[in-house]
Design an enzyme around this catalytic site. Structure first.
Site, PDB file in Angstrom:
ATOM      1  N   GLU A  15       4.651   2.198 -11.956  1.00 17.35           N
ATOM      2  CA  GLU A  15       3.544   1.619 -11.181  1.00 17.35           C
ATOM      3  C   GLU A  15       3.148   0.294 -11.821  1.00 17.35           C
ATOM      4  OE1 GLU A  15       1.630   2.074  -8.250  1.00 17.35           O
ATOM      5  OE2 GLU A  15       0.866   0.189  -9.061  1.00 17.35           O
ATOM      6  N   GLY A  35      -2.504   3.874  -5.980  1.00 16.41           N
ATOM      7  CA  GLY A  35      -2.083   2.854  -5.014  1.00 16.41           C
ATOM      8  C   GLY A  35      -3.219   2.323  -4.165  1.00 16.41           C
ATOM      9  N   GLY A  83      -6.449  -5.848  14.480  1.00 13.75           N
ATOM     10  CA  GLY A  83      -6.940  -4.892  15.474  1.00 13.75           C
ATOM     11  C   GLY A  83      -6.553  -3.476  15.112  1.00 13.75           C
ATOM     12  N   HIS A 105     -19.537  29.745  16.247  1.00 17.55           N
ATOM     13  CA  HIS A 105     -20.557  29.057  17.064  1.00 17.55           C
ATOM     14  C   HIS A 105     -21.832  28.864  16.243  1.00 17.55           C
ATOM     15  CE1 HIS A 105     -23.094  27.976  20.435  1.00 17.55           C
ATOM     16  NE2 HIS A 105     -23.993  28.840  19.962  1.00 17.55           N
TER      17      HIS A 105
HETATM   18  C1  LIG Z   1      -9.056  -0.422   4.278  1.00 14.41           C
HETATM   19  C2  LIG Z   1      -8.007   0.620   4.419  1.00 14.41           C
HETATM   20  C3  LIG Z   1      -8.383   1.910   4.752  1.00 14.41           C
HETATM   21  C4  LIG Z   1      -7.438   2.902   4.876  1.00 14.41           C
HETATM   22  N1  LIG Z   1      -7.847   4.147   5.206  1.00 14.41           N
HETATM   23  C5  LIG Z   1      -6.941   5.128   5.387  1.00 14.41           C
HETATM   24  C6  LIG Z   1      -7.341   6.440   5.724  1.00 14.41           C
HETATM   25  O1  LIG Z   1      -8.534   6.718   5.859  1.00 14.41           O
HETATM   26  N2  LIG Z   1      -6.406   7.386   5.867  1.00 14.41           N
HETATM   27  C7  LIG Z   1      -5.071   7.112   5.711  1.00 14.41           C
HETATM   28  O2  LIG Z   1      -4.248   8.010   5.874  1.00 14.41           O
HETATM   29  N3  LIG Z   1      -4.647   5.887   5.373  1.00 14.41           N
HETATM   30  C8  LIG Z   1      -5.554   4.898   5.203  1.00 14.41           C
HETATM   31  N4  LIG Z   1      -5.141   3.652   4.813  1.00 14.41           N
HETATM   32  C9  LIG Z   1      -3.713   3.441   4.575  1.00 14.41           C
HETATM   33  C10 LIG Z   1      -3.292   4.051   3.231  1.00 14.41           C
HETATM   34  O3  LIG Z   1      -4.006   3.435   2.175  1.00 14.41           O
HETATM   35  C11 LIG Z   1      -1.804   3.874   3.051  1.00 14.41           C
HETATM   36  O4  LIG Z   1      -1.139   4.383   4.179  1.00 14.41           O
HETATM   37  C12 LIG Z   1      -1.301   4.606   1.816  1.00 14.41           C
HETATM   38  O5  LIG Z   1      -1.925   4.127   0.658  1.00 14.41           O
HETATM   39  C13 LIG Z   1       0.216   4.424   1.694  1.00 14.41           C
HETATM   40  O6  LIG Z   1       0.653   5.049   0.534  1.00 14.41           O
HETATM   41  P1  LIG Z   1       1.983   4.561  -0.194  1.00 14.41           P
HETATM   42  O7  LIG Z   1       2.161   5.488  -1.345  1.00 14.41           O
HETATM   43  O8  LIG Z   1       3.060   4.415   0.786  1.00 14.41           O
HETATM   44  O9  LIG Z   1       1.662   3.083  -0.696  1.00 14.41           O
HETATM   45  P2  LIG Z   1       0.487   2.485  -1.590  1.00 14.41           P
HETATM   46  O10 LIG Z   1      -0.693   3.360  -1.618  1.00 14.41           O
HETATM   47  O11 LIG Z   1       0.333   1.088  -1.126  1.00 14.41           O
HETATM   48  O12 LIG Z   1       1.104   2.485  -3.042  1.00 14.41           O
HETATM   49  C14 LIG Z   1       2.184   1.659  -3.375  1.00 14.41           C
HETATM   50  C15 LIG Z   1       2.163   1.396  -4.854  1.00 14.41           C
HETATM   51  O13 LIG Z   1       3.384   0.799  -5.250  1.00 14.41           O
HETATM   52  C16 LIG Z   1       3.126  -0.133  -6.278  1.00 14.41           C
HETATM   53  N5  LIG Z   1       4.258  -1.068  -6.322  1.00 14.41           N
HETATM   54  C17 LIG Z   1       4.709  -1.883  -5.334  1.00 14.41           C
HETATM   55  N6  LIG Z   1       5.810  -2.538  -5.730  1.00 14.41           N
HETATM   56  C18 LIG Z   1       6.085  -2.122  -7.001  1.00 14.41           C
HETATM   57  C19 LIG Z   1       7.097  -2.443  -7.951  1.00 14.41           C
HETATM   58  N7  LIG Z   1       8.100  -3.291  -7.664  1.00 14.41           N
HETATM   59  N8  LIG Z   1       7.041  -1.830  -9.153  1.00 14.41           N
HETATM   60  C20 LIG Z   1       6.042  -0.954  -9.464  1.00 14.41           C
HETATM   61  N9  LIG Z   1       5.067  -0.623  -8.602  1.00 14.41           N
HETATM   62  C21 LIG Z   1       5.089  -1.188  -7.377  1.00 14.41           C
HETATM   63  C22 LIG Z   1       1.811  -0.780  -5.841  1.00 14.41           C
HETATM   64  O14 LIG Z   1       1.137  -1.363  -6.948  1.00 14.41           O
HETATM   65  C23 LIG Z   1       1.056   0.425  -5.275  1.00 14.41           C
HETATM   66  O15 LIG Z   1       0.224   1.036  -6.243  1.00 14.41           O
HETATM   67  C24 LIG Z   1      -6.064   2.616   4.663  1.00 14.41           C
HETATM   68  C25 LIG Z   1      -5.678   1.328   4.321  1.00 14.41           C
HETATM   69  C26 LIG Z   1      -6.631   0.335   4.190  1.00 14.41           C
HETATM   70  C27 LIG Z   1      -6.197  -1.044   3.819  1.00 14.41           C
END
Ligand SMILES: Cc1cc2nc3c(=O)[nH]c(=O)nc-3n(C[C@H](O)[C@H](O)[C@H](O)COP(=O)(O)OP(=O)(O)OC[C@H]3O[C@@H](n4cnc5c(N)ncnc54)[C@H](O)[C@@H]3O)c2cc1C
Length: 449
Positions: free
Chosen positions: A33, A39, A177, A428
């Site tokens: 990470e 993340g 959006g 209920h």
């Molecule tokens: C404002 C907002 C609200 C949201 N609310 C919701 C919600 O309520 N419910 C929901 O289901 N989803 C929600 N989401 C979406 C959700 O956050 C993501 O779908 C989810 O975090 C995806 O998980 P992931 O593990 O794929 O990626 P991420 O959580 O993005 O994690 C990826 C990780 O990889 C690391 N990384 C990237 N490249 C490298 C590299 N080369 N080497 C080492 N580390 C690396 C990054 O630092 C990061 O920590 C929201 C998003 C936003 C922006």
């Protein structure tokens, strides 16, 4: 060089949940990470936005105290303390991040901090080289900034930059959006900020059932959020932002553009991408390159629950005990006011595919618990295919829609029919009765309608 069964890149809900499951399946596992464990989800996505939304909703709720028989609250004297709301959010985030770090230790997952690059089956982090049996890419996705090419860098804030602001802005132009855009715009509007939303395309939330996205657009207008559709890029002229021909006064632009895959540098065979630039995977999270898997946002399924399910599927496949993801039954959840949740097919999809279906709905305006709680805005819509009445889509607008939807997912997972749903005794008074009532309605024998 260390030899590892499974190297996971990314510590979000895709990567860290996969790491726990990989260890349970007996795989030696290293997780890389580059920033913070948890993340986007824990640090600036799901959890921070929900913490701030709760503060914003409570702010409005307290104003309404008199209606609930509580005297002594002077609505005019109330003000929203952005700094305290952010500090509360920070406490919640750091507790959860520490929790994930603890879980890595508890499960024997080695965490390497740094940015990973890939060379064949080797994962390189600084001077550490990991020889991987399999690699799982869970590197997430991030909003691009190309819609703002005509703006200066300081005019546009990312969500983490916005959270780091010391004070509540008077006015914000939210660009996008999608779910993150709608949630942030709603939260800001509830706290009294003037909000304009500019977005490409002709409707908000174009991935959900039309009735739900229409509801959201109407709700935004009620919250006095100005909606500007069909805006592909923003300009800046004489101190105001330009969304097409419309001048928008705002402190800054919040970048909630649709996220694009973050893919590490790869030397050697690279996984095939889809037409949107996300990594193409099958139901096991396997990519076009043997031994390379991907999970979560990087595959274009932009939900934390999808990330965890895909990550789990990927490591299960690596370990030889496949547990494929049912991609049709991933719930969608949006924390608006009221919440929105949905699973399965929309009416538009059923119509486009010429599937014959029946529909039932039920309004919360006549649901006992919704009335008692003062949360009567919303409805449940159930879609079921003919002739057997199998439930194939459930769409909910309700205060607790994001919790209610799990019942619908469970029914759909078990291929339940409307008769099965109506045979389940619902407590209920509950909001879940609205799902039950909508199913009776689809069978043309409504109880309270
Ligand atoms: C404002 C907002 C609200 C949201 N609310 C919701 C919600 O309520 N419910 C929901 O289901 N989803 C929600 N989401 C979406 C959700 O956050 C993501 O779908 C989810 O975090 C995806 O998980 P992931 O593990 O794929 O990626 P991420 O959580 O993005 O994690 C990826 C990780 O990889 C690391 N990384 C990237 N490249 C490298 C590299 N080369 N080497 C080492 N580390 C690396 C990054 O630092 C990061 O920590 C929201 C998003 C936003 C922006």
């Amino acid at each position: 060089v260390s030899q590892v069964d499974c190297v996971i890149i990314g510590g979000g809900p895709g990567g860290y949940v996969a790491a726990i499951r990989a260890r349970q399946l007996g795989l030696t596992t290293v997780l890389v990470e580059k920033q913070h464990m948890g993340g986007q989800c824990l640090n600036w996505g799901c959890i921070p936005s929900k913490s701030l939304m709760e503060s914003a909703k409570l702010f409005q709720r307290v104003r309404d105290a008199k209606n609930f028989g509580i005297d002594g609250v002077d609505a005019k004297a109330l003000s929203f303390n952005w700094d305290k709301a952010i500090k509360r959010k920070d406490r919640i985030v750091s507790k959860l991040v520490r929790g994930v770090e603890f879980l890595m230790k508890k499960n024997g997952v080695e965490v390497v901090t740094g940015e990973a690059t890939i060379d064949g089956k080797r994962v390189i982090v600084g001077d550490r080289v990991l020889e991987a049996g399999n690699i799982l890419l869970a590197t997430g996705a991030t909003p691009p900034s190309r819609a703002f090419d005509a703006l200066d860098r300081e005019h546009v804030l990312s969500i983490p930059e916005f959270y780091a602001l010391g004070a509540m802005p008077d006015s914000v132009l939210v660009y996008g959006g999608n779910g993150a855009a709608c949630e942030t715009a709603t939260m800001l509007a509830l706290t009294g900020t003037r909000v304009t939303m500019a977005f490409p395309g002709d409707r908000l939330l174009d991935f959900i059932d039309g009735e739900l996205s229409d509801f959201v657009a109407k709700r935004m207008k009620k919250l006095k959020v100005t909606l500007l559709s069909g805006v592909d890029s923003l300009g800046y002229r004489d101190g105001v932002f330009m969304a097409g021909d419309t001048a928008v006064e705002a402190g800054f632009v919040l970048n909630c553009s649709d996220r694009r895959a973050v893919i590490p540098s790869i030397t050697g065979p690279s996984p095939e991408l889809d037409e949107r630039g996300f990594i193409r995977v099958d139901e096991h999270g396997a990519t076009s390159v043997k031994g390379f898997y991907a999970a979560g946002d990087v595959t274009g399924l932009l939900w934390a629950q999808a990330a965890s399910a895909q990550g789990t599927a990927a490591v299960s496949h690596m370990a030889g005990s496949p547990q494929p993801v049912d991609l049709d039954k991933i719930p969608v959840n949006l924390y608006l006011d009221p919440e929105i949740a949905s699973v399965g097919m929309t009416e538009e999809e059923l119509q486009a595919q010429n599937v014959s279906y029946r529909k039932g709905d039920f309004s919360l305006a006549v649901n006992g618990k919704a009335l008692a709680e003062g949360n009567t805005e919303g409805f449940v819509k159930v879609l079921a295919t003919e002739p057997y009445g199998e439930v194939v889509g459930v769409h909910v607008v309700a205060a607790d829609a994001t919790d209610l939807i799990s019942e619908a997912v469970a029914h759909m997972k078990l291929e339940a029919t409307l008769e099965d749903v109506t045979a389940v005794i619902h407590a209920h008074p509950t909001l879940s009765e609205a799902f039950w009532e909508a199913s009776f309605d689809a069978l043309e024998r409504p109880l309270h309608k």
